[in-house]
Design a protein around this motif. Sequence first.
Motif, PDB file in Angstrom:
ATOM      1  N   MET A   1       7.339  -3.311   4.629  1.00 31.91           N
ATOM      2  CA  MET A   1       6.700  -3.601   3.202  1.00 31.91           C
ATOM      3  C   MET A   1       8.117  -3.788   2.072  1.00 31.91           C
ATOM      4  O   MET A   1       9.182  -3.608   2.027  1.00 31.91           O
ATOM      5  CB  MET A   1       6.176  -2.023   2.703  1.00 31.91           C
ATOM      6  CG  MET A   1       5.425  -1.276   3.569  1.00 31.91           C
ATOM      7  SD  MET A   1       4.376  -0.224   2.457  1.00 31.91           S
ATOM      8  CE  MET A   1       3.025   0.643   4.138  1.00 31.91           C
ATOM      9  N   SER A   3       7.515  -5.372  -2.524  1.00 31.29           N
ATOM     10  CA  SER A   3       6.831  -5.779  -3.278  1.00 31.29           C
ATOM     11  C   SER A   3       8.194  -5.803  -4.667  1.00 31.29           C
ATOM     12  O   SER A   3       7.486  -5.268  -5.213  1.00 31.29           O
ATOM     13  CB  SER A   3       6.370  -4.748  -4.042  1.00 31.29           C
ATOM     14  OG  SER A   3       6.167  -3.791  -3.979  1.00 31.29           O
ATOM     15  N   THR A   8       4.047  -9.380  -2.646  1.00 32.39           N
ATOM     16  CA  THR A   8       2.944  -8.161  -1.504  1.00 32.39           C
ATOM     17  C   THR A   8       2.777  -8.521  -0.461  1.00 32.39           C
ATOM     18  O   THR A   8       2.526  -9.099   0.013  1.00 32.39           O
ATOM     19  CB  THR A   8       2.105  -7.127  -2.187  1.00 32.39           C
ATOM     20  OG1 THR A   8       1.555  -7.201  -3.302  1.00 32.39           O
ATOM     21  CG2 THR A   8       1.402  -5.990  -1.305  1.00 32.39           C
ATOM     22  N   VAL A  10       3.309  -7.481   3.685  1.00 26.01           N
ATOM     23  CA  VAL A  10       3.368  -6.435   5.214  1.00 26.01           C
ATOM     24  C   VAL A  10       3.458  -6.733   6.381  1.00 26.01           C
ATOM     25  O   VAL A  10       3.115  -8.243   6.517  1.00 26.01           O
ATOM     26  CB  VAL A  10       2.679  -5.510   5.418  1.00 26.01           C
ATOM     27  CG1 VAL A  10       2.124  -4.613   6.389  1.00 26.01           C
ATOM     28  CG2 VAL A  10       2.119  -4.942   3.779  1.00 26.01           C
ATOM     29  N   HIS A  47       0.074  -5.051  -6.577  1.00 22.03           N
ATOM     30  CA  HIS A  47       0.290  -4.994  -6.189  1.00 22.03           C
ATOM     31  C   HIS A  47      -0.062  -3.596  -5.822  1.00 22.03           C
ATOM     32  O   HIS A  47       0.242  -3.705  -3.967  1.00 22.03           O
ATOM     33  CB  HIS A  47       1.844  -3.918  -5.984  1.00 22.03           C
ATOM     34  CG  HIS A  47       3.577  -5.313  -6.290  1.00 22.03           C
ATOM     35  ND1 HIS A  47       3.312  -6.429  -5.432  1.00 22.03           N
ATOM     36  CD2 HIS A  47       4.176  -5.559  -6.600  1.00 22.03           C
ATOM     37  CE1 HIS A  47       4.197  -7.416  -5.622  1.00 22.03           C
ATOM     38  NE2 HIS A  47       4.866  -6.367  -6.620  1.00 22.03           N
ATOM     39  N   LEU A  51      -1.661  -4.310  -1.716  1.00 22.38           N
ATOM     40  CA  LEU A  51      -1.114  -3.778  -0.786  1.00 22.38           C
ATOM     41  C   LEU A  51      -1.720  -2.774   0.263  1.00 22.38           C
ATOM     42  O   LEU A  51      -1.582  -2.776   1.515  1.00 22.38           O
ATOM     43  CB  LEU A  51      -0.357  -2.065  -1.576  1.00 22.38           C
ATOM     44  CG  LEU A  51       1.092  -1.705  -0.307  1.00 22.38           C
ATOM     45  CD1 LEU A  51       1.493  -2.910   0.588  1.00 22.38           C
ATOM     46  CD2 LEU A  51       1.709  -1.211  -0.957  1.00 22.38           C
ATOM     47  N   PHE A  74      11.036  -0.540   4.044  1.00 19.63           N
ATOM     48  CA  PHE A  74      10.512  -1.087   3.173  1.00 19.63           C
ATOM     49  C   PHE A  74      11.818  -1.164   1.675  1.00 19.63           C
ATOM     50  O   PHE A  74      12.494  -1.338   1.930  1.00 19.63           O
ATOM     51  CB  PHE A  74       9.938   0.377   2.231  1.00 19.63           C
ATOM     52  CG  PHE A  74      10.618   1.373   1.660  1.00 19.63           C
ATOM     53  CD1 PHE A  74      11.509   1.689   0.731  1.00 19.63           C
ATOM     54  CD2 PHE A  74      10.997   2.483   2.731  1.00 19.63           C
ATOM     55  CE1 PHE A  74      12.479   2.828   0.675  1.00 19.63           C
ATOM     56  CE2 PHE A  74      11.641   3.104   2.865  1.00 19.63           C
ATOM     57  CZ  PHE A  74      12.696   3.740   1.077  1.00 19.63           C
ATOM     58  N   SER A  87       5.636  -0.307  -3.042  1.00 23.14           N
ATOM     59  CA  SER A  87       5.813   0.092  -2.142  1.00 23.14           C
ATOM     60  C   SER A  87       6.808   0.876  -1.038  1.00 23.14           C
ATOM     61  O   SER A  87       6.255   1.509  -0.418  1.00 23.14           O
ATOM     62  CB  SER A  87       6.387  -1.600  -1.255  1.00 23.14           C
ATOM     63  OG  SER A  87       7.585  -1.582  -1.482  1.00 23.14           O
TER      64      SER A  87
END
Length: 360
Positions: A1, A3, A8, A10, A47, A51, A74, A87
């Motif tokens: 992840m 941010s 944003t 993933v 975000h 997310l 992350f 995140s």
Amino acid sequence: MESSADDTAVAIVDGTTKKILSNVVMKQHDDQNPYGGIHPFVAIQCHQRNLPFAIRRALQEAQMTVHDVDGIAFTRGPGMAGCLAVSVNAAKALAAALQKPIVGVNHMQAHALTPQLTNPGEVDGYPFLTLLISGGHTMIVLANSCKTFKILATSVDIAIGNAFDKAARMLDIVPDPKKGYGAALETFCREETPIEDVPTTRLQPFPPLSYKLPNPLQPELFSFAGLTAAVQRVVESGEMDRDQRLVIARSFQRAAISQLTLKLKGSLDWCNKNGVKPKALVASGGVASNMELRQSIRKFLDEQPDGPKSLVFPPPEFCTDNAAMIAWASMHRFENGDFDDYGVLSLPKWSIEDLEKPLP
């Protein structure tokens, strides 16, 4: 992840095969354009909204369930504190609930290592030089291993991507709806409008900007605030038509890129002096997608008898912030069982040189 700023992201990556199973990036340009930059509170809200959907979409595109994931990585830092927290907290909560291991990744380390994932075979071992150029950073870094880096040059004020955004706004360039102001300035500069050369009545070599490359005797320092100030002075001097704005935009872009090559020369001189032979130059970060920049750096390297001949650019979608690079940069720690505790905190200020130092 990921941010750390206003994207944003993933992704799901298979570290064994280096296969990117999914890579979702949700932009905020429509939300941020009215503010002329990243508004921290707006970024945090976006975000928080985006997310959950990014996570679900990444799993769907990879045709996996969350239980199929072996670990969660992350961005721990550096970045905007409130943005990072989104995140970081999501990753920790999800991992704790699923009893999955977690690893916090340095954002700049991830950019530096991206080509090992996206351009296999083009970066053949260490050491290599990395030019990290984005809206938040301008750095030249020597990578000696996946976790050992030395900063050879960094900015004393604003980053080059920030400078591109500022110049575009001052020149009333309409932002690209998907890529923002900096990309719009590059597109504007590429317009095939024949324009006569500007009379050389001001400081050289960037007329009509009254500007000279800064810190010629300090190869370790970038500075772009003076360049944006030069644009501002010209803009405020009177009304301009489109062709005049185009001349200024091109002069700005040429000056910004010239500073990069000037500092790259200083870094190569440092390497030669210290017996370091970089195997490649990697350019990463959002600004690395600029095609004028790519051509200029290629030309510069070709003129360096002792410099690396291999110039590596990740694909444009992996130059900007993304989570695939975060996943990849975490792999060596997952493989070694070097996990973070579920109570780990974000690090808004975290130098790429401090990866092997004890952290709070």
